[in-house]
Design an enzyme around this catalytic site. Structure first.
Site, PDB file in Angstrom:
ATOM      1  N   ASP A 194      -9.110  31.366  24.198  1.00 55.81           N
ATOM      2  CA  ASP A 194      -7.945  31.235  23.320  1.00 55.81           C
ATOM      3  C   ASP A 194      -8.223  31.861  21.956  1.00 55.81           C
ATOM      4  O   ASP A 194      -7.822  31.334  20.923  1.00 55.81           O
ATOM      5  CB  ASP A 194      -7.579  29.752  23.165  1.00 55.81           C
ATOM      6  CG  ASP A 194      -6.220  29.546  22.520  1.00 55.81           C
ATOM      7  OD1 ASP A 194      -5.364  30.445  22.630  1.00 55.81           O
ATOM      8  OD2 ASP A 194      -6.003  28.486  21.891  1.00 55.81           O
ATOM      9  N   CYS A 254       6.088  23.648  42.689  1.00 59.01           N
ATOM     10  CA  CYS A 254       6.932  22.733  41.923  1.00 59.01           C
ATOM     11  C   CYS A 254       8.169  22.321  42.723  1.00 59.01           C
ATOM     12  O   CYS A 254       8.722  21.238  42.497  1.00 59.01           O
ATOM     13  CB  CYS A 254       7.374  23.377  40.610  1.00 59.01           C
ATOM     14  SG  CYS A 254       6.071  23.544  39.374  1.00 59.01           S
ATOM     15  N   CYS A 271       5.212  16.381  29.152  1.00 61.33           N
ATOM     16  CA  CYS A 271       5.513  17.189  30.338  1.00 61.33           C
ATOM     17  C   CYS A 271       4.361  17.189  31.333  1.00 61.33           C
ATOM     18  O   CYS A 271       4.576  17.393  32.540  1.00 61.33           O
ATOM     19  CB  CYS A 271       5.896  18.612  29.946  1.00 61.33           C
ATOM     20  SG  CYS A 271       4.607  19.538  29.079  1.00 61.33           S
ATOM     21  N   CYS A 280       9.404  22.746  20.388  1.00 57.75           N
ATOM     22  CA  CYS A 280       8.264  22.075  21.023  1.00 57.75           C
ATOM     23  C   CYS A 280       7.491  21.239  19.998  1.00 57.75           C
ATOM     24  O   CYS A 280       7.141  21.727  18.919  1.00 57.75           O
ATOM     25  CB  CYS A 280       7.346  23.113  21.660  1.00 57.75           C
ATOM     26  SG  CYS A 280       5.874  22.415  22.441  1.00 57.75           S
ATOM     27  N   CYS A 296       1.757  17.095  21.988  1.00 61.43           N
ATOM     28  CA  CYS A 296       2.587  16.297  22.894  1.00 61.43           C
ATOM     29  C   CYS A 296       2.113  16.551  24.320  1.00 61.43           C
ATOM     30  O   CYS A 296       1.762  17.679  24.668  1.00 61.43           O
ATOM     31  CB  CYS A 296       4.055  16.695  22.737  1.00 61.43           C
ATOM     32  SG  CYS A 296       5.207  15.800  23.807  1.00 61.43           S
TER      33      CYS A 296
END
EC number: 1.17.99.6
Length: 355
Positions: free
Chosen positions: A143, A197, A253, A223, A250
């Site tokens: 990253d 999914c 999800c 977001c 967060c």
């Protein structure tokens, strides 16, 4: 004259690399090529819609993000790895979210910053590979550069990109970090992962701010992770109530995703919660001055947000918390904070309690 070691057979080399990756502490690994044409088109469309907010670096570097051979000339393959960071169960996370006085910190940020840990291990892995197959060109990423890491990981077979845009491993859920080594070795590649999914939309439905505007389409401007970590200004007022007590990132999800019942629980000591961040209350964290913030967040990804944003986020959480005596006292203590940004959010929070 010194002997020149012959390179091992590419298939044997690939198998050995996978073994070395697991020995280095990566629970999943795969090898892929460098073709990302469809993902490049998806990225361009996302950028054109301005869904990246103020993350201007997403639009920089031209097509190097989706063309590994342009970022690192000579690249032929990408070794993609994953390291688990899942905790013992999801109950504790839901309990925190449902207790308005407690502070919710995204799971990835509870322990040590994974960037340095994984980068060091990837570097050592590359050196071990060189010791066995001979010199080769490479570059390590965690990253830290324009890399489409989820697309590469999908192509390497580590998992598919879910509707929430996180990577999901059918046998291990989504609680894992990604890292890469760009290689100039002509190794055989793995089979890309396929999506599973189906018709599930739980991640879309649960998002507190409706940031997942369509399957595989995230509006970063909505977001909570973006608003509490990347965004450096005032949090839009219409976003403050939905944020609840989420003060750094967060996980909703991912917590709701059925595939995470298969998530692997890490035994990595560096990923254990530090400074009781998994049980801390909002008033406790709001009391940290900058010196204490810097001391307690040393080696943590939280430090990158800075003390001012930390207080901004907690002020929002306190505005959403039950109006107990310690919550109101915490807000009053910073009503006249030196930071205009903090004062504005404290003022909003006090107004939520009728003060």
């Amino acid at each position: 004259m010194s002997a020149v070691l012959a390179r091992p057979d590419p298939t044997d080399a690939a198998a050995r690399i996978r073994t070395l990756a697991r020995e280095a502490g990566f629970q999943r690994c795969g090898i892929t090529g460098i073709e990302l044409g469809e993902d490049e088109a998806h990225l361009r469309s996302w950028l054109a819609e301005g869904l990246y907010g103020t993350m201007h670096w997403m639009a920089q570097h031209g097509d190097k993000r989706s063309r590994p051979q342009e970022l690192v000339p000579g690249t032929l393959r990408v070794l993609s790895v994953g390291m688990d960071y899942g905790r013992k169960d999801d109950t504790e996370a839901w309990d925190t979210l449902h207790d308005g006085r407690r502070a919710y910190v995204a799971r990835y940020a509870l322990g040590r910053d994974y960037h340095k840990l994984m980068r060091n291990r990837l570097q050592k892995l590359a050196e071990r590979i060189q010791a066995e197959v001979g010199p080769f060109g490479y570059r390590v990423f965690v990253d830290s550069a324009p890399v489409l890491e989820r697309a590469l990981a999908r192509n390497a077979g580590l998992g598919w990109i879910g509707k929430h845009t996180c990577l999901i491993d059918r046998g291990g859920g989504s609680w894992f970090f990604l890292g890469e080594i760009y290689l100039d070795l002509p190794l055989p590649i793995d089979t890309p992962a396929t999506a599973h999914c189906g018709t599930c939309t739980r991640c879309i439905d649960i998002c507190p701010t409706q940031a997942i505007i369509a399957p595989h389409r995230l509006d970063a401007r909505r977001c909570i992770a973006y608003l509490t970590i990347e965004h450096d200004g005032a949090i839009p007022e219409d976003m403050r109530k939905p944020i609840g007590n989420r003060i750094f990132g967060c996980d909703d999800c991912q917590l709701i995703c059925p595939w995470n019942k298969f998530a692997q629980r890490t035994d990595e000591p560096d990923f254990r919660a530090r400074n009781d961040l998994d049980v801390a209350t909002l008033p406790q964290l709001f009391a940290w001055d900058e010196a204490e913030f810097l001391r307690r967040t040393e080696g943590s990804p939280i430090r990158r947000s800075g003390h001012e944003r930390w207080l901004r986020n907690i002020a929002v959480g306190l505005g959403n918390a039950p109006g107990s005596e310690d919550v109101l006292a915490a807000l009053e203590s910073r009503r006249h904070d030196d930071s205009a940004l903090v004062r504005e959010h404290v003022g909003w929070a006090l107004a939520q309690h009728g003060l």
